[in-house]
Design a protein around this motif. Sequence first.
Motif, short mmCIF file in Angstrom:
data_model
loop_
_atom_site.label_atom_id
_atom_site.label_comp_id
_atom_site.label_asym_id
_atom_site.label_seq_id
_atom_site.Cartn_x
_atom_site.Cartn_y
_atom_site.Cartn_z
N ILE A 9 -6.75 -94.85 22.15
CA ILE A 9 -5.80 -95.87 22.59
C ILE A 9 -6.50 -97.18 22.94
O ILE A 9 -5.99 -98.26 22.72
N LYS A 58 0.08 -88.36 29.65
CA LYS A 58 1.48 -88.58 30.06
C LYS A 58 1.51 -89.52 31.27
O LYS A 58 2.34 -90.44 31.34
N ARG A 118 2.40 -97.30 31.40
CA ARG A 118 2.50 -98.27 30.30
C ARG A 118 3.95 -98.58 29.96
O ARG A 118 4.31 -99.71 29.64
N LYS A 119 4.79 -97.53 30.03
CA LYS A 119 6.20 -97.70 29.72
C LYS A 119 6.85 -98.70 30.70
O LYS A 119 7.64 -99.56 30.31
N TYR A 142 -0.65 -91.75 32.02
CA TYR A 142 -0.99 -93.09 31.52
C TYR A 142 0.22 -93.76 30.88
O TYR A 142 0.56 -94.91 31.16
N LYS A 143 0.90 -92.96 30.03
CA LYS A 143 2.03 -93.54 29.27
C LYS A 143 3.19 -93.93 30.17
O LYS A 143 3.92 -94.88 29.89
#
Length: 324
Positions: free
Chosen positions: A295, A248, A254-255, A250-251
């Motif tokens: 990923i 989470k 990235r978002k 990481y994302k």
Amino acid sequence: MAFIDEMKIYAEAGRGGDGVVRWRQEKFVPKGGPSGGDAGRGGDFYVLAVRDIHILSKYKAKKSFSAGRGEDGSNKSLHGKNGEDFFLELPVGSIITNTDTDESWQLTKEGEKFLILKGGYGGFGNEHFKSSVNTTPKEARPGAEGEKGNFKIELELFADIGLIGLPNAGKSSLLNALTNAEAKVGDYAFTTLDPNLGDFYGYIIADIPGIIEGASEGKGLGVKFLRHIKRTKMLAHLVSFENKNMLKAYKEVRKELAQYGQELDEKEEIIILTKSDVIDDKKIILKKVAEFKKICKKVFVLSLFDDKMVKKFNDELAKILKKG
Ligand SMILES: Nc1nc2c(ncn2[C@@H]2O[C@H](COP(=O)(O)OP(=O)(O)OP(=O)(O)O)[C@@H](O)[C@H]2O)c(=O)[nH]1
Ligand SMILES: [Mg+2]
């Protein structure tokens, strides 16, 4: 982040050598024909890109450079040698501007070179002027001056790799471990307020301030630093084992990259799972690696308390950058 350094220099290409008047001297021939050889041309002046961001400081004391003079012609019709070309070594990223003519060049990759001043031609010797109507020419020509100029050199560094991640992921600590940068480290969010740069075997590593949710809309330190990432070639995304949900975390980052646009999320990325020393169970670490490998192919585990791990990562990163 592009740290810019400036320098002014004066440069000269080589002057061409002079042609000469000489006569053949042979036994029993009192006055032979003309034998003055042509001179060599002056050396050209080049700039050449090297991977060394400190090289400008070497030139601090000396700010004027010149290529070799061409050799004069000599007797027995011998041509003079050409002057030696001069290669001024400058860091990759240098912008060279001739301030007299406004001509400008940028060195963008190692080994690239540009001819910035041409050497003067060498003068003809008297042999050159020999003809049926003039068998004893007394004429020779002097060499031409080489081109000269004043130049401004500006160094514009673009990071080869940017360290990104949530605040506290260990970015500045990693920069300090890999380079001789002395970035401030703290166990609180937003220790880093401005990007820090480090020199890693001639590659530039940039430590970017922490990115949080909403950064692309200006939260935290905001978009300012996402703009900087745009210029780095590659990203190293740090995710700390302190996060309860690493994926989470990481994302989230990235978002923000994706929302900022400008293809930030399409840059080549490696993932570094940091602070592995906070986890005792090796299985958990392996599980996380497997999760992240789905990923991204290049996933590393790192604890800065483990010298061997740091050394190994250091070598891997050097390989990746070399290939890049
Ligand atoms: N246990 C452990 N702590 C670490 C490690 N690496 C860094 N830290 C600690 O983590 C904290 C945050 O480190 P920083 O390097 O300042 O983190 P950062 O990602 O630069 O943080 P911001 O600049 O705020 O975005 C500091 O207290 C470091 O000492 C590690 O490998 N293991
Ligand atoms: Mg930091």
